[in-house]
Design a protein around this motif. Structure first.
Motif, PDB file in Angstrom:
ATOM      1  N   CYS A 383       0.970  -1.165  -0.009  1.00  0.00           N
ATOM      2  CA  CYS A 383      -0.135   0.102  -0.148  1.00  0.00           C
ATOM      3  C   CYS A 383       0.897   1.248  -0.008  1.00  0.00           C
ATOM      4  O   CYS A 383       0.573   2.102  -0.735  1.00  0.00           O
ATOM      5  CB  CYS A 383      -1.052   0.146   1.198  1.00  0.00           C
ATOM      6  N   HIS A 386       1.993   2.207  -3.520  1.00  0.00           N
ATOM      7  CA  HIS A 386       1.192   2.814  -4.475  1.00  0.00           C
ATOM      8  C   HIS A 386       0.280   3.802  -3.971  1.00  0.00           C
ATOM      9  O   HIS A 386      -0.653   4.359  -4.687  1.00  0.00           O
ATOM     10  CB  HIS A 386       0.321   1.654  -4.818  1.00  0.00           C
ATOM     11  N   CYS A 387       0.370   4.376  -2.758  1.00  0.00           N
ATOM     12  CA  CYS A 387      -0.367   5.534  -2.238  1.00  0.00           C
ATOM     13  C   CYS A 387      -0.132   6.906  -2.969  1.00  0.00           C
ATOM     14  O   CYS A 387       1.069   7.328  -2.785  1.00  0.00           O
ATOM     15  CB  CYS A 387      -0.139   5.646  -0.808  1.00  0.00           C
ATOM     16  N   LYS A 390       1.183   9.690  -0.989  1.00  0.00           N
ATOM     17  CA  LYS A 390       2.587   9.235  -0.309  1.00  0.00           C
ATOM     18  C   LYS A 390       2.462   9.025   1.177  1.00  0.00           C
ATOM     19  O   LYS A 390       3.175   9.738   2.044  1.00  0.00           O
ATOM     20  CB  LYS A 390       3.462  10.386  -0.691  1.00  0.00           C
ATOM     21  N   PRO A 393      -0.063   4.063   4.440  1.00  0.00           N
ATOM     22  CA  PRO A 393      -1.649   3.445   4.850  1.00  0.00           C
ATOM     23  C   PRO A 393      -1.496   2.463   5.831  1.00  0.00           C
ATOM     24  O   PRO A 393      -2.370   2.101   6.557  1.00  0.00           O
ATOM     25  CB  PRO A 393      -2.234   2.937   3.255  1.00  0.00           C
ATOM     26  N   CYS A 416      -5.225  11.913   3.190  1.00  0.00           N
ATOM     27  CA  CYS A 416      -5.632  10.782   2.318  1.00  0.00           C
ATOM     28  C   CYS A 416      -6.999  11.175   1.505  1.00  0.00           C
ATOM     29  O   CYS A 416      -7.806  11.833   1.734  1.00  0.00           O
ATOM     30  CB  CYS A 416      -6.354   9.609   3.085  1.00  0.00           C
ATOM     31  N   CYS A 419      -8.709   7.441  -2.529  1.00  0.00           N
ATOM     32  CA  CYS A 419      -8.669   6.993  -3.931  1.00  0.00           C
ATOM     33  C   CYS A 419      -8.971   5.259  -3.634  1.00  0.00           C
ATOM     34  O   CYS A 419      -9.283   4.599  -4.808  1.00  0.00           O
ATOM     35  CB  CYS A 419      -7.329   7.004  -4.535  1.00  0.00           C
ATOM     36  N   CYS A 422      -5.134   1.560  -1.581  1.00  0.00           N
ATOM     37  CA  CYS A 422      -4.419   0.777  -0.657  1.00  0.00           C
ATOM     38  C   CYS A 422      -5.206  -0.484  -0.359  1.00  0.00           C
ATOM     39  O   CYS A 422      -4.605  -1.538  -0.274  1.00  0.00           O
ATOM     40  CB  CYS A 422      -4.246   1.540   0.507  1.00  0.00           C
TER      41      CYS A 422
END
Ligand code: SF4
Ligand code: SF4
Lengths: 446, 331
Positions: A383, A386-387, A390, A393, A416, A419, A422
């Motif tokens: 997670c 890919h967040c 940044k 998560p 956050c 999206c 995560c």
């Protein structure tokens, strides 16, 4: 024009979209027209039970600047005015209209090709009267978006961001953000003239602002449109097909290099307005044709459908009625999602109407529906990798899971952008987005 | 207020977004890592015979049994199917000499599973790499057993590599650099030297490591920074004093270096998750490994380097990129 920033995210397998790009859904037997977005902020109904209404007739309005007026989307008789569930599960006062099957309009549409000569105030007034809503998030009537901010935001002033910035960049969002959404590409292909007219209106309303049209990577623009856009001084931003490029915070960052100051800022604070490509068409219809918003283009997918189909649906059509009329689903859905597959809301009932904010409906059969697991995080870091915001998560989810909300806030929970990536990538299938939202909600109650 | 909708209809499932999930699960990760270790195991069998396979099986069975036992005892959900126990057992076997007695293997694996992982609450909650915890205990407790070496005897094809009698790092330590002069680097690379089952063949381990990278099970950060920092550190000393310090490439090709970089220092849960954190972690591992190899009490420093760096993981997770939308804080 290329991106000014890169971002983290995921790529989905390409989705098939069926032809023709947009079909008209059959006229519904009844419509349910919610008068607002939540229980406390609703328009006053201006019709009575039993009254005959025509398509496009005003049924509710409010003095609140941030509440769009509501129009009947069919002609017929008002059978009831009572609370009805909305997609978040709240109950909102709604006007229920039973169709007479004729669809006779309130006033004949009179296209006025010289709409650009009207005064700015007049254009804004037409826009307000038509009730066009920008789907957001946050959803707001379009006229509110183009009005310049009135009050400086203190916290921004403190940290040296020029307060109350004028909008200097308008981004037309032509990117279908998530799986299950395909309306924007279809609109860009079919409604070139509206896109151009809409851009002209925006240029008139916002004077010096530069306009950028953001499209996905697979060349959704036809060449005459491209050259006309160049003539208008509009820049075309070609993004790659990577989620969440279509979500406003990331799109703004890629197009302008600016970031929305979080947690309390909005796109206006950095002088940007994002307008959905589909909303742009409604904007033109409102100004050019003086047509109130009574329709919405909705992508329908899932439940065994091999491709995404776009339908032009009357507002207020109840989803279960729509499904019956369309007859496109192959399987029995157990999950009905209003919105895209990544951020949409799963509905608890299919008896909920299509609203101005519905841009997609995703249906899932028992085989397609996924479930989360209550297992512990294994700290794999997927997670984190890919967040797009940044964040970490993994840590945030643990803080929220164990009610350590203050710690989560210190670790930037409020940054956050919801999206859902995560949760999408988590190998343990933890309900990550749920934990994020839960934490945010608890913090908002303090 | 009367109900707007009757809820008697077929109930719909509600859940929070997202409504699609990636296919990768924890078991995918584990089994893919197991697959990536198959070349190393095959190389071990090729060079050391079926003793290697037997040891691997013993360790894997022990690991899964201990895992199941602990999960039963602590009343947690039985999760042996996700393959993490098998992986742990196999990794333990791969870093042991094929000659160790079976009870050492069983004890080491049991310690790895029970004290290294399950006692903290299972997968992902353990602060130290469990395989290395088990190995460290075994290495210190049964030092003689853990350091008995046999010569490689390739099952077919190759001639046995007879240049050295102990693993190369021991040779450097005990006999000095001259003893390695004749050793062909190819033997080091393909693993035709004495050593632990899964680490002798750098080639086989690399195949697995590249597989992991290609399947995006691990990222490049840790392996690259680990190997690069170790090599550069070695290079500096080799340039200063080539009489005392060996060519850095020999250090990369011998011992646990490559297995450590790709498999042990990427163990989920005990390494940092942010990019910069992983790079610092890798550099730390590389440097500490070389320091122990040069001047430390143990011949190969990989295990202790990784364990030491594991302890810094929570700290390294603070090293992270700037989050989206963070406005400058005012003084
Ligand atoms: S933490 Fe928020 S912004 Fe980051 S991936 Fe999860 S939902 Fe997206
Ligand atoms: S992806 Fe899931 S299991 Fe992995 S670190 Fe994030 S929350 Fe934990």
């Amino acid at each position: 024009m290329g991106p000014k920033a890169s971002f983290r995210g995921v790529s989905f397998p390409p989705q098939k979209v069926s032809n023709p790009a947009i079909e008209d859904a059959p006229l519904p037997q009844r419509v349910v027209l919610p008068l607002g977005e939540d229980r406390d902020r609703v328009c006053q109904p201006v019709v009575e039970v039993g009254e005959q209404v025509k398509t496009g007739q005003l049924v509710g309005q409010s003095a609140d600047f941030l509440l769009a007026p509501v129009h009947s989307s069919i002609s017929g008789r008002v059978t009831d005015i009572r609370p009805w569930f909305d997609q978040k599960g709240g109950e909102v006062l709604s006007v229920i209209v039973e169709s007479d099957g004729i669809d006779s309009w309130q006033e004949e549409l009179r296209s006025d090709e010289r709409f650009l000569e009207r005064a700015t105030v007049q254009i804004l007034a037409d826009l307000k009267a038509s009730g066009v809503v920008e789907i957001g998030p946050p959803a707001m009537p379009l006229h509110a978006k183009f009005a310049q901010p009135e009050r400086p935001k203190e916290f921004l002033f403190l940290v040296g961001i020029p307060r109350a910035k004028m909008v200097d960049t308008v981004i037309i969002n032509g990117i279908d953000a998530e799986p299950g959404m395909a309306t924007k590409k279809a609109i860009l292909q079919k409604n070139s003239s509206e896109i151009l007219a809409g851009i002209k209106i925006i240029q008139k309303l916002l004077g010096s602002a530069r306009v950028v049209l953001a499209v996905g990577s697979n060349g959704s623009l036809n060449s005459p449109l491209t050259s006309e856009l160049a003539g208008l001084g509009v820049r075309v931003f070609q993004g790659k097909d990577k989620y969440p490029l279509g979500l406003n915070p990331i799109l703004i960052k890629c197009v302008t290099g600016r970031e929305i100051p979080l947690p309390d800022g909005s796109e206006q604070d950095i002088g940007v307005a994002v307008v959905d490509a589909v909303t742009l068409v409604h904007l033109v219809e409102a100004v050019r044709d003086r047509k109130p918003q009574v329709e919405k283009v909705v992508s329908v997918s899932g439940a065994g459908m091999s491709a995404v189909k776009n339908f032009k649906v009357r507002l207020g059509t109840v989803i279960s009625d729509l499904v019956e009329q369309l007859e496109v689903l192959k399987g029995e859905p157990v999950k009905v999602i209003a919105g895209g597959a990544m951020t949409g809301d799963a509905l608890f009932s299919a008896d909920i109407p299509v609203t101005k904010e519905t841009d997609a409906l995703v249906f899932q059969t028992a085989g397609e529906a996924k479930s989360f697991s209550p297992d512990a995080c294994i700290n794999c870091g997927m997670c984190v990798r890919h967040c797009p915001a940044k964040l970490l998560p993994n840590e945030l989810s643990k803080y929220c899971e164990f009610s350590m909300f203050e710690e989560a806030r210190d670790e930037y929970l409020l940054h956050c952008i919801e999206c859902g990536i995560c949760a999408y990538v988590c190998p343990e299938k933890r309900p990550m987005l749920h934990l994020m939202r839960y934490g945010k909600r608890e913090l908002s109650l303090v | 207020m009367d109900r707007a909708i009757s809820l008697g209809k077929p109930m719909l499932r509600v859940s929070v977004a997202p409504h699609i999930l990636q296919k990768i699960t924890t078991s995918n990760l584990m089994y893919n890592t197991l697959i990536a270790l198959v070349p190393a195991l095959l190389a071990g069998i090729y060079f050391f015979g079926f003793a290697a396979l037997k040891l691997a099986l013993i360790c894997m069975v022990t690991a899964v049994a201990c895992e199941a036992g602990m999960q039963g005892l602590t009343g947690r959900k039985l999760a042996i199917k996700n393959g993490s126990g098998l992986l742990l057992g196999l990794l333990f076997a791969l870093i042991c000499s094929p000659e160790i007695p079976w009870w050492t293997a069983v004890a080491g694996t049991a310690i790895a599973v029970i004290l290294g992982r399950e006692i903290y609450g299972g997968l992902g909650n353990n602060p130290f790499n469990p395989v290395l915890v088990g190995w460290a205990v075994a290495r210190i407790s049964w030092s003689d057993h853990m350091t008995t070496w046999i010569m490689p005897e390739p099952l077919f094809g190759l001639e046995p590599g007879g240049y050295i009698e102990y693993p190369p790092l021991e040779v450097i330590r005990v006999d000095g650099l001259e003893a390695l002069v004749d050793l062909p680097w190819l033997d080091l690379f393909i693993g035709n030297v004495p050593g632990t089952i899964g680490t002798v063949s750098v080639a086989a381990v690399l195949i697995g490591g590249i597989y992991l990278l290609a399947r995006r099970i691990i990222t490049w950060h840790v392996p690259v920074s680990f190997l690069a920092s170790a090599w550069l550190f070695g290079l500096i000393f080799w340039l200063i004093d080539p009489e005392t310090y060996a060519n850095p490439t020999i250090y990369i090709l011998s011992g646990w270096m490559v297995l450590g970089a790709f498999f042990l220092a990427t163990d989920k849960g005990t390494v940092p998750v942010t990019g910069p954190g992983m790079i610092i972690f890798g550099i730390g591992c590389g440097l500490i490994t070389m320091i122990i190899r040069y001047w430390g009490g143990f011949v190969d420093g990989v295990a202790f380097a990784i364990l030491l760096m594991n302890a810094t993981t929570p700290l390294l997770d603070r090293v992270r990129p700037r989050v989206y939308g963070r406005v400058k804080e005012v003084a």
